[in-house]
Write an enzyme that holds these catalytic residues in place. Structure first.
Site, short mmCIF file in Angstrom:
data_model
loop_
_atom_site.label_atom_id
_atom_site.label_comp_id
_atom_site.label_asym_id
_atom_site.label_seq_id
_atom_site.Cartn_x
_atom_site.Cartn_y
_atom_site.Cartn_z
N GLU A 174 0.83 -1.22 0.00
CA GLU A 174 0.00 0.00 0.00
C GLU A 174 0.86 1.26 0.00
O GLU A 174 0.41 2.34 0.40
CB GLU A 174 -0.97 -0.02 1.19
CG GLU A 174 -1.90 -1.22 1.18
CD GLU A 174 -3.35 -0.92 0.78
OE1 GLU A 174 -3.80 0.20 1.01
OE2 GLU A 174 -4.02 -1.83 0.25
N HIS A 237 -3.64 1.79 8.07
CA HIS A 237 -2.30 2.13 7.55
C HIS A 237 -1.47 2.69 8.69
O HIS A 237 -2.01 3.31 9.62
CB HIS A 237 -2.37 3.21 6.46
CG HIS A 237 -2.93 2.76 5.15
ND1 HIS A 237 -3.90 3.46 4.46
CD2 HIS A 237 -2.64 1.69 4.38
CE1 HIS A 237 -4.18 2.84 3.33
NE2 HIS A 237 -3.45 1.75 3.27
N CYS A 359 -2.71 11.29 3.95
CA CYS A 359 -3.13 10.33 2.92
C CYS A 359 -3.07 10.95 1.54
O CYS A 359 -2.91 10.26 0.54
CB CYS A 359 -4.56 9.87 3.14
SG CYS A 359 -4.86 9.11 4.73
#
Ligand code: SUG
Length: 433
Positions: A174, A237, A359
């Site tokens: 990711e 995350h 993000c």
């Protein structure tokens, strides 16, 4: 050990016109809670442009990564046939959930676009950029191909730079959301912290593969397992529970699986830079619980170095009251760290899908030659002219409001296509199919 001067460029991901709340990430508390509600794609994009503007006003280099065309008709074509309009109409009627996935504007969260290692760190002297495969969620997996092409286009003429394709699918990756680079300054050799969690979205094997293809020496890498309990609590995350900038690390005490992990990290950094201590700011559960961290996205702030040397923290407004604000104020006034400014920003449209300031950014430290090569070949840097041109496109093409039921509207798709044609011309990027 300073070599070439490195300038960090902060790429910001622009939301596309289909930004909606589909509740597509079940491990993401905000996205799940807002499922089905109405979004404002226009506001989402304008809020993100404000983030780019803010970075520029702080004296930083900011750039824009374009959205991807949605719905991704290629995904729908695996199940439906006919021209694009017919494919979308059939999907809207017979497979609305698939259409939602095909329509996600999730490419805006560019912390998940790739993992980056600057030339100063890599034994082959290259800037390495590895496109993430985002394999665990279908709506995100479909980003990888276009992200790879966009990154290739942006860095095509960049000297000593390699853009890698996504890893094989069983290596779940990711990108930078599970990666931190610690160094006395952007120009110094860095320690790369790779965070994995087999219960979550990143495998250790993927992190190790990235470190290897980036030619990072062993002493410059550390692999930490994310605490499985916090993954279950919505920390999908690492950047939801820790953030770093140069020699500053801000993390929650529960971030990692093993109690010794923080000591291992400090020791690995000390071994690399014995003369420049790491500044760790560890937040306890009593100060801010994991649940409150997930609710406010305090750790999803961006910490940036201002030209004069002090650091600013760009925090979501959701962290601007109660315990989170008290924590931030404590950090700001604590003279033992270089953070002297907290700037709150309204990114509510993205936040409602679980995407905060961190993000939305991908950090790419470049040397002088690399920076000027990118500047010469494409128009991605967030200067007034580019921001004004994008604002105009947003005002022309982005819907003011959207609910998941509107995704089958062919007008939305054609407006998106027209916008992408104009945007690619403005940014001097190839139009992707
Ligand atoms: O992958 N949300 C994104 C948020 C990504 C946040 N990125 C970082 N932490 N770096 C995700 O869960 C929700 C889309 C929807 O439900 O419609 C979504 O994909």
């Amino acid at each position: 050990m300073v070599s070439d001067h490195m300038q960090e460029v902060i790429f910001i991901g622009l939301p596309g016109p289909t930004h909606h709340y589909g509740g597509l990430s079940l491990d993401n508390v905000a996205a799940t809670a807002n499922r089905g509600s109405r979004s404002s794609p226009r506001q989402a994009a304008l809020q993100v442009l404000e983030l780019a503007r803010l970075l520029v006003s702080l004296g930083l280099e900011a750039a824009i990564l374009p959205p991807q065309l949605r719905p991704q008709v290629g995904l729908l074509r695996q199940h439906f046939s006919g021209d694009d309009d017919k494919v979308i109409a059939q999907a809207a009627r017979l497979a609305p959930e698939l259409l939602e996935k095909a329509s996600s504007a999730s490419a805006m969260w560019v912390a998940n676009a790739a993992t980056v290692a600057p030339a100063v760190d890599c034994t082959d002297g290259k800037l390495h950029i590895s496109t993430a495969n985002l394999f665990t969620h279908l709506h995100r997996r479909i980003e990888a191909g276009d992200t790879y092409h966009a990154l290739q286009a942006i860095f095509k003429g960049t000297p000593q730079c390699e853009v890698h394709p996504p890893l094989f699918s069983n290596l779940h990756d990711e990108g930078a959301a599970n990666h931190m680079r610690l160094s006395p300054s952007h120009s110094d050799v860095g320690l790369h912290i790779f965070v994995y969690g087999e219960e979550g979205r990143q495998t250790l094997a993927a992190s190790q593969a990235i470190a290897a293809q980036h030619h990072l020496p062993e002493r410059q890498t550390l692999f930490l397992r994310q605490n499985p309990d916090i993954i279950r609590a919505g920390v999908f995350h690492n950047d939801v529970i820790a953030v770093s900038n140069e020699q500053v690390l801000l993390a929650h005490e529960k971030a990692y699986a093993d109690k010794e992990d923080m000591a291992r990290l400090v020791e690995a950094y000390r071994a690399l830079h014995p003369d420049v201590p790491l500044t760790t700011i560890i937040i306890t559960e009593a100060e801010l619980s994991v649940e409150e961290a997930v609710g406010t996205y305090l750790f999803n702030s961006q910490i940036v170095t201002k030209p004069e040397g002090a650091m600013a923290m760009i925090a979501p407004i959701e962290a601007g009251s109660g315990k989170a604000a008290a924590v931030l104020e404590r950090i700001r006034t604590d003279m033992s760290n270089p953070i002297d400014e907290i700037v709150y920003i309204d990114l509510r449209q993205s936040m409602r899908n679980g995407g905060g300031p961190a993000c939305l950014r991908l950090r790419v430290p470049m040397n002088v030659a690399q920076l000027s090569a990118v500047k010469n070949s494409v128009n991605v840097f967030a200067d007034d002219a580019l921001l004004a041109a994008i604002t105009k496109l947003i005002e022309t093409y982005y819907p003011q409001e959207l609910s998941p039921q509107d995704l089958g509207d062919p007008v939305l798709y054609h407006q998106g296509k027209a916008m992408m044609v104009e945007l690619s011309e403005v940014m001097r990027l190839p139009l992707l199919p």
